[in-house]
Design a protein around this motif. Structure first.
Motif, PDB file in Angstrom:
ATOM      1  N   VAL A 327       0.855  -1.185   0.000  1.00  0.00           N
ATOM      2  CA  VAL A 327       0.000   0.000   0.000  1.00  0.00           C
ATOM      3  C   VAL A 327       0.891   1.235   0.000  1.00  0.00           C
ATOM      4  N   ASP A 328       0.801   2.023  -1.047  1.00  0.00           N
ATOM      5  CA  ASP A 328       1.589   3.246  -1.211  1.00  0.00           C
ATOM      6  C   ASP A 328       3.075   3.000  -0.930  1.00  0.00           C
ATOM      7  N   ASN A 329       3.604   1.944  -1.535  1.00  0.00           N
ATOM      8  CA  ASN A 329       5.007   1.561  -1.371  1.00  0.00           C
ATOM      9  C   ASN A 329       5.655   1.555  -2.749  1.00  0.00           C
ATOM     10  N   ARG A 330       6.639   2.409  -2.953  1.00  0.00           N
ATOM     11  CA  ARG A 330       7.262   2.543  -4.266  1.00  0.00           C
ATOM     12  C   ARG A 330       8.417   1.567  -4.507  1.00  0.00           C
ATOM     13  N   THR A 331       8.613   0.611  -3.616  1.00  0.00           N
ATOM     14  CA  THR A 331       9.665  -0.383  -3.828  1.00  0.00           C
ATOM     15  C   THR A 331       9.108  -1.708  -4.323  1.00  0.00           C
ATOM     16  N   VAL A 332       7.805  -1.796  -4.515  1.00  0.00           N
ATOM     17  CA  VAL A 332       7.170  -3.062  -4.879  1.00  0.00           C
ATOM     18  C   VAL A 332       6.717  -3.041  -6.343  1.00  0.00           C
ATOM     19  N   ALA A 333       6.337  -4.213  -6.837  1.00  0.00           N
ATOM     20  CA  ALA A 333       5.888  -4.321  -8.230  1.00  0.00           C
ATOM     21  C   ALA A 333       4.506  -3.709  -8.420  1.00  0.00           C
ATOM     22  N   LEU A 334       3.628  -3.943  -7.447  1.00  0.00           N
ATOM     23  CA  LEU A 334       2.251  -3.454  -7.531  1.00  0.00           C
ATOM     24  C   LEU A 334       1.947  -2.571  -6.330  1.00  0.00           C
ATOM     25  N   ARG A 335       1.693  -1.312  -6.590  1.00  0.00           N
ATOM     26  CA  ARG A 335       1.457  -0.325  -5.528  1.00  0.00           C
ATOM     27  C   ARG A 335      -0.041  -0.014  -5.454  1.00  0.00           C
ATOM     28  N   ALA A 336      -0.672  -0.472  -4.380  1.00  0.00           N
ATOM     29  CA  ALA A 336      -2.090  -0.204  -4.178  1.00  0.00           C
ATOM     30  C   ALA A 336      -2.270   1.183  -3.573  1.00  0.00           C
ATOM     31  N   LEU A 337      -3.227   1.913  -4.136  1.00  0.00           N
ATOM     32  CA  LEU A 337      -3.519   3.261  -3.661  1.00  0.00           C
ATOM     33  C   LEU A 337      -5.017   3.333  -3.359  1.00  0.00           C
ATOM     34  N   PRO A 338      -5.431   2.817  -2.160  1.00  0.00           N
ATOM     35  CA  PRO A 338      -6.860   2.737  -1.841  1.00  0.00           C
ATOM     36  C   PRO A 338      -7.552   4.092  -1.802  1.00  0.00           C
ATOM     37  N   GLY A 339      -6.911   5.096  -1.193  1.00  0.00           N
ATOM     38  CA  GLY A 339      -7.430   6.460  -1.221  1.00  0.00           C
ATOM     39  C   GLY A 339      -8.901   6.557  -0.901  1.00  0.00           C
ATOM     40  N   SER A 340      -9.673   6.979  -1.869  1.00  0.00           N
ATOM     41  CA  SER A 340     -11.106   7.197  -1.699  1.00  0.00           C
ATOM     42  C   SER A 340     -11.877   6.464  -2.788  1.00  0.00           C
ATOM     43  N   SER A 341     -13.194   6.538  -2.736  1.00  0.00           N
ATOM     44  CA  SER A 341     -14.010   5.879  -3.745  1.00  0.00           C
ATOM     45  C   SER A 341     -13.762   6.452  -5.137  1.00  0.00           C
ATOM     46  N   LYS A 342     -13.265   7.659  -5.207  1.00  0.00           N
ATOM     47  CA  LYS A 342     -12.980   8.289  -6.492  1.00  0.00           C
ATOM     48  C   LYS A 342     -11.603   7.909  -7.021  1.00  0.00           C
ATOM     49  N   SER A 343     -10.619   7.768  -6.116  1.00  0.00           N
ATOM     50  CA  SER A 343      -9.231   7.614  -6.560  1.00  0.00           C
ATOM     51  C   SER A 343      -8.640   6.231  -6.343  1.00  0.00           C
ATOM     52  N   CYS A 344      -9.363   5.305  -5.712  1.00  0.00           N
ATOM     53  CA  CYS A 344      -8.829   3.972  -5.413  1.00  0.00           C
ATOM     54  C   CYS A 344      -8.384   3.288  -6.702  1.00  0.00           C
ATOM     55  N   ARG A 345      -7.125   2.848  -6.721  1.00  0.00           N
ATOM     56  CA  ARG A 345      -6.574   2.287  -7.953  1.00  0.00           C
ATOM     57  C   ARG A 345      -5.330   1.442  -7.648  1.00  0.00           C
ATOM     58  N   LEU A 346      -4.847   0.768  -8.673  1.00  0.00           N
ATOM     59  CA  LEU A 346      -3.599   0.008  -8.594  1.00  0.00           C
ATOM     60  C   LEU A 346      -2.605   0.617  -9.563  1.00  0.00           C
ATOM     61  N   GLU A 347      -1.355   0.749  -9.134  1.00  0.00           N
ATOM     62  CA  GLU A 347      -0.267   1.206  -9.999  1.00  0.00           C
ATOM     63  C   GLU A 347       0.685   0.047 -10.242  1.00  0.00           C
ATOM     64  N   THR A 348       0.815  -0.371 -11.508  1.00  0.00           N
ATOM     65  CA  THR A 348       1.766  -1.418 -11.875  1.00  0.00           C
ATOM     66  C   THR A 348       3.084  -0.743 -12.229  1.00  0.00           C
ATOM     67  N   ARG A 349       4.079  -0.926 -11.342  1.00  0.00           N
ATOM     68  CA  ARG A 349       5.329  -0.182 -11.438  1.00  0.00           C
ATOM     69  C   ARG A 349       6.413  -0.932 -12.227  1.00  0.00           C
ATOM     70  N   VAL A 350       6.135  -2.161 -12.609  1.00  0.00           N
ATOM     71  CA  VAL A 350       7.110  -2.918 -13.398  1.00  0.00           C
ATOM     72  C   VAL A 350       7.294  -2.276 -14.770  1.00  0.00           C
ATOM     73  N   ILE A 351       6.245  -1.681 -15.283  1.00  0.00           N
ATOM     74  CA  ILE A 351       6.199  -1.212 -16.669  1.00  0.00           C
ATOM     75  C   ILE A 351       7.179  -0.060 -16.906  1.00  0.00           C
ATOM     76  N   GLY A 352       7.970  -0.184 -17.960  1.00  0.00           N
ATOM     77  CA  GLY A 352       8.941   0.853 -18.306  1.00  0.00           C
ATOM     78  C   GLY A 352       8.390   1.804 -19.350  1.00  0.00           C
ATOM     79  N   SER A 353       9.094   2.902 -19.560  1.00  0.00           N
ATOM     80  CA  SER A 353       8.641   3.914 -20.519  1.00  0.00           C
ATOM     81  C   SER A 353       8.810   3.463 -21.966  1.00  0.00           C
ATOM     82  N   ASP A 354       9.501   2.341 -22.167  1.00  0.00           N
ATOM     83  CA  ASP A 354       9.775   1.856 -23.517  1.00  0.00           C
ATOM     84  C   ASP A 354       8.700   0.914 -24.048  1.00  0.00           C
ATOM     85  N   VAL A 355       7.608   0.748 -23.313  1.00  0.00           N
ATOM     86  CA  VAL A 355       6.610  -0.242 -23.705  1.00  0.00           C
ATOM     87  C   VAL A 355       5.705   0.248 -24.828  1.00  0.00           C
TER      88      VAL A 355
END
Length: 452
Positions: A327-355
């Motif tokens: 949860v809100d950890n930038r060292t992991v592959a999948l960063r969960a951002l529960p936040g609120s009903s409007k902003s709750c989401r998952l960030e997949t951090r493995v993905i590079g800018s070259d994709v």
């Protein structure tokens, strides 16, 4: 604009031409100008692109190992259908009309080699299950005070960064290069690729931009167009922008993180959010995360598609190396951002800018849906500390070859992405690895020339 208004705009534009493009397997826009007359003749039928755009690599070297096309087929035209919903005006080209196209086969069905068609197929799976995916992508990239000619003359060595120093979130650097920053922000908005934020990132001449979220197909369109648009805007300022995942071993890599959430079929309720859960995460979100964790080792080339991608995925360099979530950890592959009903989401951090954004988003959604369909329990605890040291669920493949072979032999990858697509994509990644093996690098000269 509706169809009639679009057609009228095209007819009235003084240039007398239209720009169209398809996205190849590497995420590169391959396009051309066509006359207004040609455009009007194909809007209700099909146009064509030489199918070599899906039969060669990023350097225009023809594959010798793919079935879709090659010398054996004579490189005929592939049928392409313009998507009028992608209509845009290119503000740095006198508002010339622009459209994206997608590849179809001779039966007027989606072609298995077309990245945009793959994304739409996975989206159909989501829609049939009652989900509306909203996605967005953010990019980090390096900029150099160079032109294509000067960079080639220097053989891409000792290039001059746009600004010196490691200066993330710098007010000074964004002021120093304000004309470039202003053009990126304003011209992209006019191009219907709106940005949520734009700032310098750590590294000489490094910038990060977050694109405003939208329905997944539009999100992928925006991401694909963003990369090319930034390069074209940079040209106007005698700047070269690169989305390589890693330009130097001593500098941070460049991420292309994808943010994602599932909403109901009305698009009004975020199905990832649960007010009653102690982490504010619904069962659907937990299944989705478990699905991505489970699938990641078998779809990694969709997130890290070239040799250079894996130079970014190293410990302690702001890119994940372990199969972890938090949860809100930038060292992991999948960063969960529960936040609120409007902003709750998952960030997949493995993905590079070259994709290729179409492929990255298709893989992210397909693997998440796999977790939901199979109700995979998120048994792995959230990582609360350094994700680089959490080996509880294993690590990511370390080379393109390793990752490609895992995908090639994976029944799971074929199940969620389609056997024909996986076969073709794997063949292109095997080709990429083979090209790398033939190259003699500067590192080898420095290490071996004198001493061996």
């Amino acid at each position: 604009m509706n169809k009639e208004e679009i057609v009228q705009y095209v007819k009235d534009h003084p240039s007398g031409k239209v720009k169209i493009a398809v996205t190849d397997i590497d995420g590169i826009l391959r396009g051309k100008y066509i006359s207004v007359e040609k455009f009007l003749s194909v809007i209700d039928s099909n146009t064509g692109f030489c199918d070599v755009v899906f039969g060669w690599d990023a350097a225009d070297v023809a594959y010798d190992n793919v079935e879709f096309t090659g010398w054996h087929s004579g490189y005929p035209d592939a049928l392409a259908k313009l998507d009028l919903s992608t209509f845009r005006k290119i503000p740095w080209e006198n508002d010339i009309p622009f459209f994206l196209a997608e590849i179809i086969d001779k039966s007027d069905q989606p072609s298995y080699v077309c990245p945009r068609q793959l994304l739409k197929r996975v989206l159909s799976d989501a829609k049939n299950a009652g989900y509306t995916p909203f996605f967005s992508q953010e990019f980090e990239w390096f900029n150099f005070a160079e032109t294509p000619r000067s960079a080639n003359e220097k053989q891409f060595r000792n290039l001059t960064p746009l600004t010196p120093g490691m200066f993330g979130y710098s007010i000074l650097r964004s002021t120093l290069q304000n004309p470039f920053f202003t053009d990126i922000f304003q011209l992209l908005k006019k191009f219907d690729v709106p940005l949520e934020g734009l700032h310098t990132e750590t590294g000489p001449g490094t910038i990060e931009a977050a694109i405003v979220y939208s329905e997944i197909t539009e999100a992928a369109d925006r991401a694909v167009l963003f990369k090319t648009a930034v390069k074209e805007i940079a040209y106007k300022h005698a700047i070269m922008a690169t989305f390589m995942a890693k330009i130097n071993e001593n500098l941070p890599g460049c991420g292309g993180h994808v943010h994602q959430s599932l909403w109901d079929d009305t698009g009004k309720t975020n199905l990832f959010y649960d007010e009653k859960d102690n982490m504010k995460m619904s069962e659907i979100m937990k299944y989705y995360i478990a699905g991505q964790l489970h699938c990641l080792p078998y779809i990694l080339p969709m997130f890290a598609p070239v040799i250079n991608s894996f130079k970014r995925l190293v410990e302690g360099a702001w890119a994940p190396t372990t199969l972890t979530w938090g949860v809100d950890n930038r060292t992991v592959a999948l960063r969960a951002l529960p936040g609120s009903s409007k902003s709750c989401r998952l960030e997949t951090r493995v993905i590079g800018s070259d994709v290729n954004p179409y492929l990255a988003m298709a893989a992210a959604l397909a693997s998440g849906l796999y977790g939901i369909r199979n109700k995979l329990d998120l048994k792995q605890a959230a990582t609360t500390g350094n994700g680089y040291k959490d080996f509880s669920n294993g690590t990511l493949p370390k080379t393109l070859d390793e990752a490609t072979q895992m995908m090639k032999h994976s029944k799971l990858a074929k199940e969620i992405l389609g056997e024909s697509f996986v076969r073709h994509f794997v063949q292109t990644r095997e080709w990429e690895w083979k090209q790398h093996l033939k190259a003699v690098t500067d590192w080898e000269y420095k290490r071996y020339f004198e001493i061996i």
